[in-house]
Write an enzyme that holds these catalytic residues in place. Structure first.
Site, PDB file in Angstrom:
ATOM      1  N   LYS A 138       0.821  -1.211   0.000  1.00 41.54           N
ATOM      2  CA  LYS A 138       0.000   0.000   0.000  1.00 41.54           C
ATOM      3  C   LYS A 138       0.861   1.270   0.000  1.00 41.54           C
ATOM      4  CE  LYS A 138      -4.211  -1.727   0.004  1.00 41.54           C
ATOM      5  NZ  LYS A 138      -5.083  -1.812   1.187  1.00 41.54           N
TER       6      LYS A 138
ATOM      7  N   ARG B 143      -4.586  -9.916   4.081  1.00 40.45           N
ATOM      8  CA  ARG B 143      -4.762 -10.026   2.631  1.00 40.45           C
ATOM      9  C   ARG B 143      -3.492  -9.523   1.973  1.00 40.45           C
ATOM     10  NH1 ARG B 143      -6.462  -6.609  -1.524  1.00 40.45           N
ATOM     11  NH2 ARG B 143      -7.682  -7.618  -3.188  1.00 40.45           N
TER      12      ARG B 143
END
Length: 278
Positions: A222, A256
């Site tokens: 991210k 995840r």
């Protein structure tokens, strides 16, 4: 802490569940469409299973910041053949990453067990579908939409607002007939949050775990890792593993990730250290 999903159960008390990401999109932020074509997507899914993925999370619509929506028909065309191909050879639980009930229905009919919804059941038929099919659900928080979410996100109290939102959506899900044991919550790292928001949610994860619902964290590659380190998306594995390890230590029961083998090893070590410390 048993997560009841369509046709199966995952014991989240015994083992942290690792969701391996399979993006069947041409515009993913992390892999640039590397697995868009069916042969590559299938090969990637097989590799993630071999690396220890507990669930395959398959998405046919990019939800990266600024992403444009695709049609329901196109999203179905992308995900259903892959789900069918996997299901012919493997019983691994499959999650469909979608905001649309029509896509979720097609995916479940093809063999999916879980609906991973970044909009937390905003499509009116979605809750009814999950209840009727017994699908597990992941309810995620997102401020805005993928097109707008990173345009100056703002909160008065990000931890309270995200926690309250997820608790309310979980209550809604139960009122629609979804079993409490089928619900997982996700604070949506990177979805309508700036660096400070993401760090607050991760660092104070106990506020979310106190809801009693299993918490999923998706920090993989991210932008907040890049903001902290300067690393590009392809070079964020060390930061991802740090976020995964600390999230597990702070109570997350699911993660995840793109890099399953590395995450599995990091979780094994983090869990052993946590258990040794009581």
């Amino acid at each position: 802490m048993i997560w009841k999903i369509r046709g199966a159960e995952l014991d989240l008390a015994a083992k942290i569940a690792v969701l391996g990401i399979v993006n069947v999109t041409p515009d993913s932020f992390s892999d640039g469409g590397k697995f868009f074509a069916m042969p590559a997507a299938r090969e990637h899914a097989d590799r993630l299973i071999a690396e220890g993925a507990d669930v395959l999370d398959i998405g046919g619509e990019s939800t990266r910041p600024g992403a444009q929506a695709v049609s329901v028909e196109e999203e179905i065309r992308r995900v259903v053949p892959l789900i069918e191909a996997i299901r012919r050879q493997s019983a691994v639980p499959i999650s469909v990453d979608t905001r649309r009930a029509a896509v979720a229905r097609a995916a479940i009919e093809a063999g999916a067990n879980i609906i991973n919804d970044v909009s937390a059941l905003s499509d009116p038929p979605m809750a009814e579908l999950a209840a009727a099919t017994g699908a597990g659900v992941v309810l995620m928080h997102m401020q805005g939409t993928p097109e707008t979410m990173q345009q100056a996100p703002h909160y008065s109290d990000v931890l309270a607002e995200v926690t309250d939102f997820l608790a309310a959506r979980a209550a809604f899900a139960q009122s629609a007939g979804i079993a409490r044991e089928s619900i997982v919550i996700d604070p949506g790292i990177g979805f309508g949050k700036n660096l400070e928001h993401n760090l607050t949610l991760l660092g104070r994860l106990g506020r979310l775990t106190a809801t009693g619902f299993p918490v999923l964290i998706g920090p993989s590659r991210k932008a907040f890792i890049g903001a902290l380190t300067g690393a590009g998306a392809a070079a964020r594995l060390p930061g991802t593993l740090a976020a995964v390890s600390l999230s597990v230590a702070l109570g997350a029961r699911l993660v995840r990730v793109h890099d399953v083998a590395a995450a599995v090893q990091a979780i094994q070590v983090a869990t052993a250290i946590k258990q040794a410390g009581g």
